[in-house]
Every structure is written in structure tokens, then in C-alpha cells.
Enzyme design. Structure first.
Site, PDB file in Angstrom:
ATOM      1  N   SER A   1     -63.190 113.329  14.706  1.00 47.83           N
ATOM      2  CA  SER A   1     -64.009 112.262  14.123  1.00 47.83           C
ATOM      3  C   SER A   1     -65.346 112.202  14.836  1.00 47.83           C
ATOM      4  CB  SER A   1     -63.298 110.914  14.274  1.00 47.83           C
ATOM      5  OG  SER A   1     -64.111 109.869  13.795  1.00 47.83           O
TER       6      SER A   1
ATOM      7  N   ASP B   1     -56.386 109.611   8.740  1.00 51.21           N
ATOM      8  CA  ASP B   1     -56.984 109.258   7.461  1.00 51.21           C
ATOM      9  C   ASP B   1     -56.480 107.865   7.164  1.00 51.21           C
ATOM     10  OD1 ASP B   1     -58.642 109.720   5.235  1.00 51.21           O
ATOM     11  OD2 ASP B   1     -56.893 110.111   3.990  1.00 51.21           O
TER      12      ASP B   1
END
Length: 201
Positions: free
Chosen positions: A8, A73
Site C-alpha cells: 500500500s 482489500d
């Protein structure tokens, strides 16, 4: 010290993960983000489930870097919208990660929905993939409801319109430490802790 790549670039997400590891006394792990490793091609998120997307991101990261990788997610599942926006949460309004447009679209879609039918849940799937090919995926859910006006500025995405079960404050009105304890991501990461401890040796 074992380096673990969190797939990320979201600084708030990385900070949240570091806070949770610190709070649970997980030593021996250094969290690095995508900005800390050489760039590599990232595949688009095309999975039908949160779990599929998290696994795909973690596998890509391991292949590219050789480091154990954690990827998540997450999104918002709204009862009155048949579980949508779901895996499309980040790009619900068409653009990618336009939080304001996404929130406005959801509020517009729920305009006529009475308060008692505005149930929703934040969902988070977190995958840990190791260079030896072993994989684990965990899931956290945070039930609540959607309010009619955004409130608060501690958070991102749909936080300002989501009120967790048993709360009057939105997710964006909760202090970070309190949110980490009860959020979907906090729940999923805590489920992952035994596997991270094992990695740390």
C-alpha cells in the site's frame, strides 16, 4: 528484524498497521510500504471478492520484491444496495479514490431509504503471502449504519457517513486508538497477528 512489505501507499493505512502491531507488542517486524521498495507493475484489482483482491496484491508484491507481503482489500457493503459498493468501493463514483464523490453518490443512492433500512458493514480481507508460497487470508467485519450527512475528519473513504453498531459517533469521529480496536481492519489484522509473530520468529 524481519521486513514485511505492506502492499500500500496509503500512509494512514501503514500508520494504522504499525499502531496495531505496537499495541499488541509484536516485536521483530519492520513494516515497509510500496514507496520503500523499487517500483514494480501493479495489476488492477479485478477480483470478485475482497479476498481475491488482497491475495493478488500480496502475490504480486512477493514476486517483485522477495519479501513477505501483506495486502488488504476493504470496502463498504450496504444492505439497501445489495452489498454494494463492495469491492468497487474505492471507485464507486467512476474515478479512483475520490472519497468525496463516492460519499456523495452513496448518500444520493440512499436518499429515499428510511433510517431503519440503512444497515451496512465495513469489510476487510487481509492476505499474508510468504516467499515460500504459503498463504493465509483473514477477514474482519464491522457492522453499523449509514447516516445522512458526513461528520468528522479522522479517517478516509466512507468513514464520515458510517456509524458503528452501538455508537452515535461516525467512524471519522472516533479517536484512532479506539477505532483500531473495533474497526474491520483492526479485527482482520488481529486475526493475522499469530502469523506475523511466527514470521518474526
Amino acid at each position: 528484524m524481519t521486513r514485511v512489505l505492506v502492499a500500500s501507499r496509503n500512509a494512514k493505512k501503514l500508520a494504522e498497521m504499525r499502531r496495531i502491531l505496537d499495541a499488541k507488542d509484536v516485536a521483530g517486524i519492520e513494516i515497509v510500504g510500496l514507496d520503500d521498495v523499487p517500483p514494480f507493475p501493479e495489476e488492477p484489482e479485478t477480483g470478485a471478492t475482497f479476498e481475491e483482491n488482497a491475495l493478488a496484491k500480496a502475490r504480486d508484491a512477493v514476486r517483485a520484491t522477495g519479501l513477505p507481503a501483506v495486502a488488504d482489500d476493504s470496502g463498504l457493503a450496504i444492505d439497501a444496495l445489495n452489498g454494494m459498493p463492495g469491492v468497487l468501493s474505492a471507485r464507486w463514483s467512476g474515478g479512483h479514490r475520490d472519497d468525496r464523490a463516492n460519499v456523495e453518490l452513496v448518500l444520493g443512492q440512499l436518499g429515499d431509504v428510511p433510517d431503519e433500512r440503512r444497515g451496512a458493514a465495513f469489510v476487510c480481507a487481509v492476505a499474508l503471502v510468504r516467499p515460500d508460497g504459503s498463504e493465509v487470508v483473514v477477514r474482519g467485519e464491522w457492522p453499523g449504519r449509514i447516516v445522512r450527512e458526513p461528520r468528522g475528519d479522522n479517517g478516509f473513504g466512507y468513514d464520515p457517513i458510517f456509524v458503528p453498531e452501538g455508537e452515535e459517533r461516525t467512524s471519522a469521529e472516533l479517536p484512532s486508538a479506539e477505532k483500531d480496536e473495533i474497526s474491520h481492519r483492526g479485527r482482520a489484522l488481529r486475526a493475522l497477528l499469530p502469523h506475523l509473530r511466527e514470521l518474526a520468529g
